[in-house]
Structure formats: C-alpha cells, structure tokens
Design a protein around this motif. Structure first.
Motif, PDB file in Angstrom:
ATOM      1  N   GLY A   8     -28.978  23.297 -36.504  1.00  0.00           N
ATOM      2  CA  GLY A   8     -29.943  23.151 -35.413  1.00  0.00           C
ATOM      3  C   GLY A   8     -31.355  23.448 -35.862  1.00  0.00           C
ATOM      4  O   GLY A   8     -31.683  23.387 -37.041  1.00  0.00           O
ATOM      5  N   ALA A   9     -32.178  23.796 -34.922  1.00  0.00           N
ATOM      6  CA  ALA A   9     -33.592  24.071 -35.200  1.00  0.00           C
ATOM      7  C   ALA A   9     -33.740  25.356 -35.999  1.00  0.00           C
ATOM      8  O   ALA A   9     -32.916  26.261 -35.910  1.00  0.00           O
ATOM      9  CB  ALA A   9     -34.357  24.192 -33.882  1.00  0.00           C
ATOM     10  N   ALA A  10     -34.795  25.430 -36.777  1.00  0.00           N
ATOM     11  CA  ALA A  10     -35.062  26.600 -37.609  1.00  0.00           C
ATOM     12  C   ALA A  10     -35.199  27.844 -36.746  1.00  0.00           C
ATOM     13  O   ALA A  10     -35.894  27.837 -35.743  1.00  0.00           O
ATOM     14  CB  ALA A  10     -36.332  26.384 -38.425  1.00  0.00           C
ATOM     15  N   GLU A  11     -34.500  28.906 -37.178  1.00  0.00           N
ATOM     16  CA  GLU A  11     -34.527  30.158 -36.436  1.00  0.00           C
ATOM     17  C   GLU A  11     -35.606  31.091 -36.978  1.00  0.00           C
ATOM     18  O   GLU A  11     -36.236  31.811 -36.227  1.00  0.00           O
ATOM     19  CB  GLU A  11     -33.143  30.812 -36.581  1.00  0.00           C
ATOM     20  CG  GLU A  11     -32.879  31.987 -35.690  1.00  0.00           C
ATOM     21  CD  GLU A  11     -31.441  32.447 -35.863  1.00  0.00           C
ATOM     22  OE1 GLU A  11     -31.248  33.561 -36.366  1.00  0.00           O
ATOM     23  OE2 GLU A  11     -30.526  31.686 -35.503  1.00  0.00           O
ATOM     24  N   SER A  12     -35.797  31.082 -38.294  1.00  0.00           N
ATOM     25  CA  SER A  12     -36.804  31.952 -38.889  1.00  0.00           C
ATOM     26  C   SER A  12     -37.127  31.474 -40.298  1.00  0.00           C
ATOM     27  O   SER A  12     -36.375  30.723 -40.878  1.00  0.00           O
ATOM     28  CB  SER A  12     -36.293  33.394 -38.923  1.00  0.00           C
ATOM     29  OG  SER A  12     -35.149  33.473 -39.754  1.00  0.00           O
ATOM     30  N   ALA A  13     -38.244  31.927 -40.809  1.00  0.00           N
ATOM     31  CA  ALA A  13     -38.626  31.657 -42.189  1.00  0.00           C
ATOM     32  C   ALA A  13     -38.751  33.016 -42.869  1.00  0.00           C
ATOM     33  O   ALA A  13     -39.736  33.715 -42.671  1.00  0.00           O
ATOM     34  CB  ALA A  13     -39.937  30.882 -42.243  1.00  0.00           C
ATOM     35  N   GLU A  14     -37.712  33.396 -43.619  1.00  0.00           N
ATOM     36  CA  GLU A  14     -37.653  34.715 -44.236  1.00  0.00           C
ATOM     37  C   GLU A  14     -37.106  34.600 -45.653  1.00  0.00           C
ATOM     38  O   GLU A  14     -36.483  33.606 -46.005  1.00  0.00           O
ATOM     39  CB  GLU A  14     -36.727  35.632 -43.426  1.00  0.00           C
ATOM     40  CG  GLU A  14     -37.171  35.865 -41.991  1.00  0.00           C
ATOM     41  CD  GLU A  14     -36.182  36.755 -41.253  1.00  0.00           C
ATOM     42  OE1 GLU A  14     -35.945  37.874 -41.724  1.00  0.00           O
ATOM     43  OE2 GLU A  14     -35.661  36.307 -40.227  1.00  0.00           O
ATOM     44  N   PRO A  15     -37.279  35.646 -46.454  1.00  0.00           N
ATOM     45  CA  PRO A  15     -36.700  35.647 -47.799  1.00  0.00           C
ATOM     46  C   PRO A  15     -35.173  35.565 -47.755  1.00  0.00           C
ATOM     47  O   PRO A  15     -34.544  36.073 -46.816  1.00  0.00           O
ATOM     48  CB  PRO A  15     -37.142  36.992 -48.383  1.00  0.00           C
ATOM     49  CG  PRO A  15     -38.298  37.422 -47.555  1.00  0.00           C
ATOM     50  CD  PRO A  15     -38.081  36.839 -46.195  1.00  0.00           C
ATOM     51  N   LEU A  16     -34.583  34.951 -48.762  1.00  0.00           N
ATOM     52  CA  LEU A  16     -33.134  34.801 -48.847  1.00  0.00           C
ATOM     53  C   LEU A  16     -32.432  36.158 -48.735  1.00  0.00           C
ATOM     54  O   LEU A  16     -31.420  36.283 -48.041  1.00  0.00           O
ATOM     55  CB  LEU A  16     -32.749  34.102 -50.155  1.00  0.00           C
ATOM     56  CG  LEU A  16     -31.257  33.879 -50.388  1.00  0.00           C
ATOM     57  CD1 LEU A  16     -30.662  32.996 -49.295  1.00  0.00           C
ATOM     58  CD2 LEU A  16     -31.028  33.255 -51.753  1.00  0.00           C
ATOM     59  N   ALA A  17     -32.962  37.174 -49.395  1.00  0.00           N
ATOM     60  CA  ALA A  17     -32.338  38.501 -49.369  1.00  0.00           C
ATOM     61  C   ALA A  17     -32.260  39.045 -47.944  1.00  0.00           C
ATOM     62  O   ALA A  17     -31.250  39.619 -47.542  1.00  0.00           O
ATOM     63  CB  ALA A  17     -33.110  39.466 -50.265  1.00  0.00           C
ATOM     64  N   THR A  18     -33.290  38.861 -47.172  1.00  0.00           N
ATOM     65  CA  THR A  18     -33.325  39.350 -45.789  1.00  0.00           C
ATOM     66  C   THR A  18     -32.300  38.612 -44.935  1.00  0.00           C
ATOM     67  O   THR A  18     -31.564  39.225 -44.153  1.00  0.00           O
ATOM     68  CB  THR A  18     -34.739  39.173 -45.197  1.00  0.00           C
ATOM     69  OG1 THR A  18     -35.663  39.874 -46.021  1.00  0.00           O
ATOM     70  CG2 THR A  18     -34.815  39.682 -43.779  1.00  0.00           C
ATOM     71  N   LEU A  19     -32.247  37.294 -45.108  1.00  0.00           N
ATOM     72  CA  LEU A  19     -31.287  36.503 -44.343  1.00  0.00           C
ATOM     73  C   LEU A  19     -29.851  36.875 -44.713  1.00  0.00           C
ATOM     74  O   LEU A  19     -28.992  36.996 -43.841  1.00  0.00           O
ATOM     75  CB  LEU A  19     -31.524  35.014 -44.585  1.00  0.00           C
ATOM     76  CG  LEU A  19     -32.862  34.468 -44.084  1.00  0.00           C
ATOM     77  CD1 LEU A  19     -33.080  33.049 -44.594  1.00  0.00           C
ATOM     78  CD2 LEU A  19     -32.918  34.523 -42.570  1.00  0.00           C
TER      79      LEU A  19
END
Length: 181
Positions: A8-19
């Motif tokens: 779906g639509a993007a939920e957030s733009a964060e570093p891979l480690a955080t996700l």
C-alpha cells in the motif's frame, strides 16, 4: 526507505535498522543495482562492529532491538537445491566460504552435561556433534575453538590444547584498564 504495508501507500521514510527493530521482518524491495545488497551488507557490518565493541552502542545509531545480535548474511543465489532447507543453505554457505570461525564457549555451561560416573570425564553426545562437524569434508576450512575448564578437556575433543596461564595482578589491571576505556 519507505515502509509500505501489503504494497500500500508509504507509511514512513526511516533507516532500515529502525524499521527492522520495529517490525522484526521486512521485505526489502528495489530494482537491480538499487542498493539492496549494499544496504544489507552495511547493516550487517554496523551490527558486527557494535557487537565486537568497535562502535559505541549509543553512537552506532542502531536501535536497542538490534544491539548484541550476530548478523548472518547469506546469498540466496547460492540456494541451488530447491529441496534444501534454509538451515542447510546457511550451513553450506558457512562451510563453503572457508571463512567461518566458530567460537563455542563453555563446555561447562552445557545444560545437563553428561559425565562418566567412574572417571568424571565429560561424555556428552553434544561434544560428539562438535567432533563430527570438524570431520565433515565441507567444514575442513572452518576454524573452531571450544572453551572448557581444565577438568572438562575431554578425550572426545582430541584437538591441539592451548592452556591459559594464570594472570598476574599487573596483567589483570592492564586488561581492566583497556576494557574500561
């Protein structure tokens, strides 16, 4: 990176480690040459550096959930046998690389360690599994160190023995000073 649940639509733009710390399982999607492999190698390097004490935990930028974990990077392009399990792939990758080093710490810490009643020697089948691993041709290039107490140096592990000598007080203080830096 953008997290898109179920495509779906993007939920957030964060570093891979955080996700990864938040979701625990992710599918990293990108076009050929888009940096997927680079990003995985980079995260694995960061985690290894933190684990080895080469990067301060607070300065590493790694979320708490990723700290202290051993990163294992496996190339799925090496999974030639469709009938092989993921565990078999991981074992084959470690053995094939010839670059693995296993550090098996504390024979004395094995739960319900089995000993010979008469001699008191360790006679546990789990040590047999360690010996068997070392005898398999595909693991010949793998380095291995097993640590144990002097009384637990079992004949089952007939490997070259390295004995640590007691440290002097000055050596203990010097080691402590290095660790406390």
């Amino acid at each position: 990176l953008e997290l898109t649940p179920d495509g779906g639509a993007a939920e957030s733009a964060e570093p891979l480690a955080t996700l990864l710390a938040r979701r625990r399982r992710l599918l990293l999607v990108g076009s050929a040459g888009g940096g997927k492999s680079w990003m995985l190698r980079r995260l694995a390097r960061e985690m290894a550096a933190q684990l080895l004490g080469q990067a301060d935990a607070s300065e590493s930028g790694l979320p708490e959930a990723l700290r202290g974990r051993l990163p294992v990077l496996i190339r799925l392009g090496d999974w030639h046998d469709p009938g092989a399990s993921l565990l078999e792939l991981m074992q084959a990758a470690l053995a094939r690389s010839g670059q693995a080093a296993l550090f098996l710490d504390g024979v004395d810490g094995i739960p319900q360690l089995q000993r010979d009643e008469a001699s008191g020697l360790v006679m546990d089948p789990r040590l047999g599994a360690i010996v068997a691993l070392g005898e398999r041709p595909e693991w010949q290039g793998t380095l291995c160190v097993v640590s144990c107490w002097p009384g637990d140096a079992t004949p089952a592990l007939a490997w070259p023995r390295v004995e640590l000598l007691p440290l002097s007080r000055a050596q203990v203080e010097q080691g402590a000073a290095v660790l406390l830096r």
